[in-house]
Design an enzyme around this catalytic site. Structure first.
Site, mmCIF file in Angstrom:
data_model
loop_
_atom_site.group_PDB
_atom_site.id
_atom_site.type_symbol
_atom_site.label_atom_id
_atom_site.label_comp_id
_atom_site.label_asym_id
_atom_site.label_seq_id
_atom_site.Cartn_x
_atom_site.Cartn_y
_atom_site.Cartn_z
ATOM 1 N N ALA A 14 -68.043 6.031 24.426
ATOM 2 C CA ALA A 14 -68.879 4.799 24.769
ATOM 3 C C ALA A 14 -69.012 3.861 23.865
ATOM 4 O O ALA A 14 -69.600 4.361 22.729
ATOM 5 C CB ALA A 14 -69.944 4.897 25.700
ATOM 6 N N GLN A 15 -68.582 2.593 23.675
ATOM 7 C CA GLN A 15 -69.222 1.676 22.556
ATOM 8 C C GLN A 15 -70.105 0.784 22.921
ATOM 9 O O GLN A 15 -71.354 1.010 21.942
ATOM 10 C CB GLN A 15 -67.701 0.703 22.097
ATOM 11 C CG GLN A 15 -66.590 1.636 21.887
ATOM 12 C CD GLN A 15 -65.286 0.936 21.524
ATOM 13 O OE1 GLN A 15 -65.400 -0.424 21.387
ATOM 14 N NE2 GLN A 15 -64.311 1.425 21.370
ATOM 15 N N HIS A 60 -61.423 2.349 33.449
ATOM 16 C CA HIS A 60 -62.331 2.655 32.691
ATOM 17 C C HIS A 60 -63.532 3.349 33.393
ATOM 18 O O HIS A 60 -63.994 4.272 32.847
ATOM 19 C CB HIS A 60 -62.842 1.162 32.060
ATOM 20 C CG HIS A 60 -63.947 1.288 31.127
ATOM 21 N ND1 HIS A 60 -63.881 1.908 30.053
ATOM 22 C CD2 HIS A 60 -65.248 0.573 31.141
ATOM 23 C CE1 HIS A 60 -65.017 1.570 29.193
ATOM 24 N NE2 HIS A 60 -65.884 1.097 30.020
ATOM 25 N N GLU A 72 -71.388 9.864 36.493
ATOM 26 C CA GLU A 72 -70.011 8.768 37.286
ATOM 27 C C GLU A 72 -69.539 9.422 38.334
ATOM 28 O O GLU A 72 -68.973 8.789 38.999
ATOM 29 C CB GLU A 72 -69.161 8.674 36.013
ATOM 30 C CG GLU A 72 -68.012 7.742 36.352
ATOM 31 C CD GLU A 72 -67.173 7.247 35.309
ATOM 32 O OE1 GLU A 72 -67.347 7.596 34.048
ATOM 33 O OE2 GLU A 72 -65.865 6.694 35.634
ATOM 34 N N SER A 90 -73.898 2.640 32.610
ATOM 35 C CA SER A 90 -73.670 4.094 32.637
ATOM 36 C C SER A 90 -74.408 5.129 31.959
ATOM 37 O O SER A 90 -74.658 6.070 32.467
ATOM 38 C CB SER A 90 -71.921 4.129 32.566
ATOM 39 O OG SER A 90 -71.723 3.509 31.523
ATOM 40 N N ARG A 126 -69.641 -2.172 38.606
ATOM 41 C CA ARG A 126 -70.700 -1.850 37.687
ATOM 42 C C ARG A 126 -70.961 -2.902 36.581
ATOM 43 O O ARG A 126 -70.074 -3.441 35.814
ATOM 44 C CB ARG A 126 -70.199 -0.630 36.978
ATOM 45 C CG ARG A 126 -71.446 0.061 35.965
ATOM 46 C CD ARG A 126 -70.973 1.479 35.405
ATOM 47 N NE ARG A 126 -69.485 1.216 34.825
ATOM 48 C CZ ARG A 126 -69.776 0.877 33.250
ATOM 49 N NH1 ARG A 126 -70.888 0.993 32.644
ATOM 50 N NH2 ARG A 126 -68.495 0.726 32.744
ATOM 51 N N HIS A 172 -61.406 -2.061 32.706
ATOM 52 C CA HIS A 172 -61.651 -2.970 31.639
ATOM 53 C C HIS A 172 -60.660 -3.825 31.326
ATOM 54 O O HIS A 172 -59.815 -3.425 31.211
ATOM 55 C CB HIS A 172 -62.208 -1.864 30.495
ATOM 56 C CG HIS A 172 -63.238 -2.273 29.546
ATOM 57 N ND1 HIS A 172 -62.754 -3.464 28.497
ATOM 58 C CD2 HIS A 172 -64.595 -2.298 29.356
ATOM 59 C CE1 HIS A 172 -63.735 -3.791 27.840
ATOM 60 N NE2 HIS A 172 -64.799 -3.134 28.266
ATOM 61 N N ARG A 192 -66.312 -8.412 34.963
ATOM 62 C CA ARG A 192 -65.070 -7.836 34.350
ATOM 63 C C ARG A 192 -63.940 -7.682 35.433
ATOM 64 O O ARG A 192 -62.739 -7.765 34.839
ATOM 65 C CB ARG A 192 -65.480 -6.270 34.427
ATOM 66 C CG ARG A 192 -65.368 -5.636 32.909
ATOM 67 C CD ARG A 192 -66.154 -4.362 32.829
ATOM 68 N NE ARG A 192 -66.731 -4.377 31.520
ATOM 69 C CZ ARG A 192 -67.380 -3.222 31.409
ATOM 70 N NH1 ARG A 192 -67.146 -2.010 31.745
ATOM 71 N NH2 ARG A 192 -67.951 -3.285 30.211
HETATM 72 C C1 SIN Z 1 -67.527 -1.701 26.550
HETATM 73 O O1 SIN Z 1 -68.363 -1.576 25.479
HETATM 74 O O2 SIN Z 1 -67.155 -2.639 26.772
HETATM 75 C C2 SIN Z 1 -67.964 -0.775 27.721
HETATM 76 C C3 SIN Z 1 -69.280 -0.991 28.033
HETATM 77 C C4 SIN Z 1 -69.231 -0.185 29.525
HETATM 78 O O3 SIN Z 1 -68.349 0.006 29.955
HETATM 79 O O4 SIN Z 1 -70.534 -0.090 30.211
#
Ligand code: SIN
Length: 502
Positions: A49-50, A336, A360, A376, A371, A231, A277
């Site tokens: 996760a970023q 994603h 999840e 998450s 979402r 995503h 998104r």
């Molecule tokens: C993202 O860093 O774009 C993903 C974050 C997420 O999916 O909650």
């Protein structure tokens, strides 16, 4: 079929070692817990996760505003009490995580630095080392597990949840090819999503939807399975799984351009690159289908600061031979996150006595049809704690420990897996239609006929694929992550969830 000799006995079995599983296991203090994880400890999506953790900790923020933003993108299918539990629990869950050892980015005065992502009306995303938040969460929680009495069994793939007299009685798992039997009155599924069921995904390969398949076989109700989040900006470099280009880049001003250098989101939505998104994912998908090349341009927004501010993204680009400081990089939508899953109450209880679920793999009602970014990790923290609290309020009951049969494990069939993943991406992906979904269901039948008998990831993937395709076919409208080309409008008559009964 052979029988399993030794029986391990525990008060609770937690399956999965992402944020939800680790938080649940750590919060079950005083209980004898066995944690089973399919890969090494801290496998699954969390470590990748970023963006970060959304939590209402800023001075201009509050749980009600965070709840309103969450419901704003959920397109009418959120469960308001679940959303309220999530957002009200945010600050405390983050404080507990920090106590457990996680370190977030702070300014020189020591205040948390908060980022912005699509759908959030204020800056509220906590992050670590720029875009390495999941890695930090995993590091801190696995270290905490290491200091705890939790018994961890790595490389354990769960083949069956045992149910006796209508109640959970443990699991059968396979560890390095050998079956094990864990007897326990409580099983918590925290197995994550379904990303690997699709050919294009940002999730690691172990994310094959096992939790949904296990819950289904144990007789649990499932809900909202058609809602898959794509995503919009995965790095289109031919890598499987695809590298994620975090939404935080667009939050900082990166733009999406086509191969003429034009910003294609300007004509699609008033919020342009920060539109929901699903809107951005569809625009990107359409461009790709038209033979064009969508790209993310972060040269002005980030430029030379890339290695320091977004080290994970920078590393992924360099690995693909690209330099995002000086050039736009190619993007594609990718699977994603799964909004649907095991139907649970506010404490993560499924419809099967003794079976809880967190993260999840569930459908708690937090996310609705779409979402909100960075909710998450927060869900894993808050609901991992809630699941544990509700288990601690029950008395551990004795369970049968007599010998059970070992599972039949067939050889992997990678060609069939790939055929299924390609099919799901083509027909049950970003844009769906009745024709495509019916074709997908026919093809799933054919793949199922060729799949070897026994318990396997392919069998989990087939179960999940069929259920997602059937739910997508049933919902004759478009809403959030589910878009039907043959029913492109949102139909107010469909403002309810589809429950797939046991
Ligand atoms: C993202 O860093 O774009 C993903 C974050 C997420 O999916 O909650």
């Amino acid at each position: 079929m052979s029988t399993i000799g030794d029986v391990l006995v525990a008060d609770a079995v937690v399956i999965g070692s992402g944020v939800s599983g680790l938080t649940t296991a750590l919060s079950l203090e005083g209980r004898d817990v066995i944690l089973l994880t399919k890969g090494p400890l801290a496998s699954g999506s969390t470590r990748w996760a970023q963006g970060g953790i959304a939590a209402a900790v800023g001075e201009d923020d509050g749980p009600d505003l965070h709840a309103a933003d969450t419901i704003g993108v959920g397109v009418g299918l959120n469960d308001p009490p679940a959303v309220a539990a999530l957002t009200a629990g945010g600050a405390e869950a983050v404080a507990t995580l920090i106590e457990r050892g996680a370190a977030f980015d702070r300014d020189e005065a020591g205040n948390l630095v908060l980022g912005r992502e699509a759908g959030h009306s204020v800056r509220r995303i906590l992050h670590a080392s720029g875009d390495a938040t999941g890695a930090e969460v995993s590091r801190a929680l696995t270290a905490a597990v290491g200091r705890s009495p939790i018994r961890v069994i790595e490389h354990a793939w769960v083949a069956e949840i045992l149910v006796s007299a209508g109640r959970v009685a443990g699991v059968v798992a396979v560890v390095d090819g050998n079956p094990i039997h864990v007897a326990a009155p409580v099983v918590v599924l925290a197995t994550g999503g379904i990303g690997h069921v699709y050919a294009k995904t940002t999730n690691p390969p172990e994310v094959t939807g096992d939790g949904i398949a296990l819950a289904r076989r144990a007789g649990a109700d499932l809900t909202d399975l058609e809602f898959v989040q794509f995503h919009p900006t995965a790095l289109d470099s031919g890598r499987d799984p695809m590298g994620l280009l975090t939404e935080a880049l667009r939050g900082e001003g990166a733009v999406l351009i086509d191969d003429d250098g034009e910003r294609f989101m300007l004509g699609e939505h008033p919020d342009a690159e920060l539109a929901p998104r699903d809107v951005v994912a569809r625009a990107t998908w359409r461009l790709l289908r038209a033979g064009r090349r969508p790209m993310l341009d972060a040269r002005d927004a980030v430029g030379g600061a890339f290695p320091e501010r977004f080290p994970t993204v920078y590393g992924l680009c360099v690995e693909a031979g690209l330099d995002p400081r000086i050039e736009p990089v190619p993007v594609s939508p990718a699977t994603h996150y799964h909004m649907g899953g095991i139907l649970t109450d506010l404490d993560g209880r499924s419809t099967v006595p003794g079976l809880w679920a967190a993260g999840e793999v569930t459908r708690t009602g937090i996310h609705g049809a779409n979402r909100l970014a960075s909710n998450s990790l927060l869900e894993g923290l808050v609901f991992g704690g809630r699941v544990a609290a509700s288990i601690l309020a029950t008395n551990p009951a004795p369970v049968p420990t007599e010998t059970v049969a070992g599972p039949t494990i067939p050889e992997p069939q990678p060609d069939l897996e790939q055929a299924l993943r390609d099919l799901m991406w083509a027909e049950v992906g970003v844009i769906r239609s009745a024709d495509g979904l019916e074709r997908a269901l026919d093809e799933i039948d054919r793949i199922e006929e060729k799949a070897a008998q026994g318990a396997s990831e392919l069998r989990s993937m087939l179960t999940v694929s069929r259920l997602v395709a059937e739910s997508a076919l049933a919902r004759t409208e478009s809403r959030g992550g589910h878009f039907r080309a043959d029913h492109p409008e949102t139909d107010p008559g469909w403002a309810y969830s589809i429950v797939v009964p046991r």
